[in-house]
Enzyme design. Structure first.
Site, short mmCIF file in Angstrom:
data_model
loop_
_atom_site.label_atom_id
_atom_site.label_comp_id
_atom_site.label_asym_id
_atom_site.label_seq_id
_atom_site.Cartn_x
_atom_site.Cartn_y
_atom_site.Cartn_z
N ARG A 56 -8.58 16.95 8.33
CA ARG A 56 -7.93 17.04 7.01
C ARG A 56 -6.41 17.12 7.09
O ARG A 56 -5.75 17.63 6.20
CB ARG A 56 -8.49 18.21 6.19
CG ARG A 56 -9.98 18.06 5.89
CD ARG A 56 -10.46 19.10 4.89
NE ARG A 56 -11.86 18.89 4.58
CZ ARG A 56 -12.87 19.43 5.26
NH1 ARG A 56 -12.63 20.22 6.29
NH2 ARG A 56 -14.12 19.18 4.92
N LYS A 80 3.69 6.51 3.47
CA LYS A 80 2.58 5.61 3.14
C LYS A 80 1.86 5.24 4.43
O LYS A 80 2.47 4.71 5.36
CB LYS A 80 3.09 4.33 2.48
CG LYS A 80 3.29 4.43 0.99
CD LYS A 80 3.58 3.02 0.48
CE LYS A 80 3.76 2.99 -1.02
NZ LYS A 80 4.01 1.63 -1.50
N GLU A 123 12.97 -6.92 5.33
CA GLU A 123 12.94 -5.64 4.64
C GLU A 123 14.34 -5.07 4.44
O GLU A 123 14.61 -4.37 3.46
CB GLU A 123 12.07 -4.64 5.40
CG GLU A 123 10.58 -4.97 5.42
CD GLU A 123 9.87 -4.60 4.12
OE1 GLU A 123 10.54 -4.19 3.16
OE2 GLU A 123 8.63 -4.73 4.09
N LYS A 142 15.76 4.22 1.00
CA LYS A 142 14.33 4.46 0.82
C LYS A 142 14.06 5.94 0.63
O LYS A 142 13.26 6.33 -0.23
CB LYS A 142 13.53 3.93 2.01
CG LYS A 142 12.03 4.18 1.82
CD LYS A 142 11.17 3.34 2.71
CE LYS A 142 9.70 3.51 2.31
NZ LYS A 142 8.79 2.71 3.15
N GLU A 151 4.54 7.02 -5.71
CA GLU A 151 4.63 5.70 -6.36
C GLU A 151 4.05 5.70 -7.77
O GLU A 151 3.24 4.86 -8.14
CB GLU A 151 3.95 4.63 -5.50
CG GLU A 151 4.43 3.22 -5.83
CD GLU A 151 3.91 2.18 -4.87
OE1 GLU A 151 4.71 1.70 -4.05
OE2 GLU A 151 2.71 1.85 -4.92
N ARG A 156 9.30 4.14 -7.23
CA ARG A 156 9.04 3.72 -5.84
C ARG A 156 8.46 2.32 -5.76
O ARG A 156 8.61 1.64 -4.74
CB ARG A 156 8.12 4.73 -5.14
CG ARG A 156 7.91 4.40 -3.67
CD ARG A 156 7.22 5.51 -2.89
NE ARG A 156 7.02 5.10 -1.52
CZ ARG A 156 6.61 5.90 -0.53
NH1 ARG A 156 6.34 7.18 -0.80
NH2 ARG A 156 6.43 5.45 0.69
N ASN A 168 8.66 -2.51 -3.51
CA ASN A 168 7.74 -3.62 -3.27
C ASN A 168 8.30 -4.96 -3.73
O ASN A 168 7.53 -5.93 -3.90
CB ASN A 168 6.40 -3.35 -3.96
CG ASN A 168 5.63 -2.25 -3.27
OD1 ASN A 168 5.48 -2.25 -2.05
ND2 ASN A 168 5.12 -1.30 -4.04
N HIS A 194 6.78 -8.12 -2.37
CA HIS A 194 5.52 -7.80 -1.71
C HIS A 194 4.28 -8.32 -2.45
O HIS A 194 3.27 -8.57 -1.82
CB HIS A 194 5.40 -6.28 -1.53
CG HIS A 194 6.27 -5.75 -0.42
ND1 HIS A 194 7.64 -5.85 -0.44
CD2 HIS A 194 5.96 -5.11 0.74
CE1 HIS A 194 8.15 -5.29 0.65
NE2 HIS A 194 7.15 -4.85 1.39
N HIS A 219 2.15 -10.08 0.15
CA HIS A 219 0.82 -9.59 0.53
C HIS A 219 -0.25 -10.64 0.27
O HIS A 219 -1.20 -10.79 1.06
CB HIS A 219 0.50 -8.31 -0.22
CG HIS A 219 1.21 -7.11 0.30
ND1 HIS A 219 1.18 -5.88 -0.35
CD2 HIS A 219 1.96 -6.91 1.41
CE1 HIS A 219 1.89 -5.02 0.34
NE2 HIS A 219 2.37 -5.62 1.41
N HIS A 228 4.66 -9.99 8.38
CA HIS A 228 4.86 -9.27 7.12
C HIS A 228 6.27 -9.48 6.56
O HIS A 228 6.44 -9.79 5.38
CB HIS A 228 4.60 -7.77 7.32
CG HIS A 228 4.92 -6.95 6.12
ND1 HIS A 228 4.19 -7.00 4.95
CD2 HIS A 228 5.93 -6.07 5.88
CE1 HIS A 228 4.71 -6.18 4.06
NE2 HIS A 228 5.77 -5.60 4.60
#
Length: 368
Positions: free
Chosen positions: A124, A146, A188, A229, A239, A243, A247, A250, A254, A268
């Site tokens: 956990r 993330k 990026e 960032k 997000e 935030r 993206n 993206h 993606h 990527h």
């Protein structure tokens, strides 16, 4: 050489530092030791990174009296799935990693995302340290918490928010990158200027061609990207709003990664670069920004030797309808509506959910 720069990410009990500079892998033992309840860590890396950076990391830890065991996974985006997540978690359990222990993610974005997710779900939640060795990981995926893996349905659809305890971004490690990998990471970096800092994009237009050869410029670009960032993450950690601006590019990228099977056909950062060019083209066609903005983005990507159109992706791609269907699995989709990060100009991004389907298809068609 300049001293390391520290960017602090003030998230209360989850606060941490991002250290950026030359030689941080060689100093990793001293950097990590204050975090440890006992002098022992588990390292997870990949087959491309291990020969280059695992021996000096082990040596640095040994000098600080820290024992280390390592798991080496296959390199590549395909590693970021259930099979290797299971392998990673079971290996960590076999190493008897406890909640107070620390796991080290040594590698690029794939390893950072996978190991971070493993740390999030192991017992956990155990602590982990990011040691990013690619430009993309240093400026983006290692910061912000993330973590996750891919699904055949889309990229990063399974994951958790789990902040690292420390990030060690050794910019000397970037000198080992192949030119294509370095440029993919630059996608990026450019994104930060495009989404929220026109002055930074101006600086990149002047200095980016020298980033690979000039450590001081490289450190400046990484530190500025991380600071941007970090500021956004602090304001919107999970997000819920702002935030999502991170993206930019993206939603397109993606979908293109899914369409190319998460393979070396499209890295990527290359998908992000193409996605940024498409997002600015779409923004101009919607009347949000001038035609000068997409032209400037395209010119910069061209100068850097980066892809900017679908036609520059090797092999066949699905038709426009199929690509739009892949976009429908994007995490920003809300109430079934596609949400795009679009632009009112360089450095001025916003989130929109009113993109006409016909116009979107037209942008994709014209980029072939």
């Amino acid at each position: 050489m300049t001293d390391p720069v520290t960017v602090h990410v003030p998230l209360g009990a989850r606060a941490y530092d991002v250290r950026i500079g030359v030689g941080l892998i060689d100093r990793a033992g001293a950097e990590i030791a204050p975090l440890l309840a006992r002098p022992r860590v588990a390292i997870v890396t990949d087959s491309r990174v291990a020969p280059l950076h695992l021996p000096p990391l082990r040596a640095a830890l040994a000098r600080a009296g820290i024992e280390a065991e390592a798991l080496v996974l296959p390199a590549g985006e395909a590693t970021k799935g259930w099979a290797h997540l299971t392998e990673c978690v079971e290996w960590l359990l076999a190493q008897r990693i406890e909640r107070r222990d620390v796991v080290l993610a040594l590698g690029g974005g794939v390893i950072g995302d996978l190991v971070g997710f493993a740390a999030a779900i192991l017992r956990r939640g155990v602590r982990f340290v990011q040691v990013p060795t690619t430009l993309l990981a240093q400026v983006d995926s290692s910061v912000g918490g993330k973590t996750g893996i891919n699904s055949p349905h889309g990229k990063n659809l399974i994951g958790a928010f789990h902040q690292p305890a420390l990030v060690l971004a050794d910019i000397a490690a970037l000198e080992t990158l192949a030119p294509r990998d370095f440029l993919a990471g630059y996608g990026e970096v450019a994104k930060y200027g495009l989404l929220g800092d026109a002055g930074f994009f101006d600086w990149l237009e002047e200095n980016a061609p020298r980033l690979r050869d000039d450590p001081a410029l490289r450190q400046q670009a990484v530190a500025h990207s991380v600071a941007m960032k970090a500021a956004i993450v602090v304001r919107d950690e999970t997000e819920q709003g702002e935030r999502a601006l991170l993206n930019l590019g993206h939603t397109f990228g993606h979908a293109l990664e899914a369409a190319t099977g998460y393979s070396d056909r499209l890295l990527h950062g290359e998908g992000v670069a193409i996605g940024c060019a498409l997002a600015f083209d779409l923004s101009a066609r919607m009347g949000l920004c001038s035609q000068e903005a997409p032209s400037r983005v395209l010119a910069h990507l061209r100068r850097m030797g980066m892809p900017a159109r679908l036609s520059e992706i090797a092999g066949d791609l699905p038709d426009e309808a199929a690509l739009i269907a892949l976009m429908g699995q994007d995490k920003k989709v809300q109430d079934g509506r596609l949400r795009f990060v679009l632009a009112r100009g360089i450095g001025a991004a916003e989130i929109r959910d009113d993109v006409p389907a016909g116009l979107l298809a037209e942008v994709l068609r014209d980029a072939r």
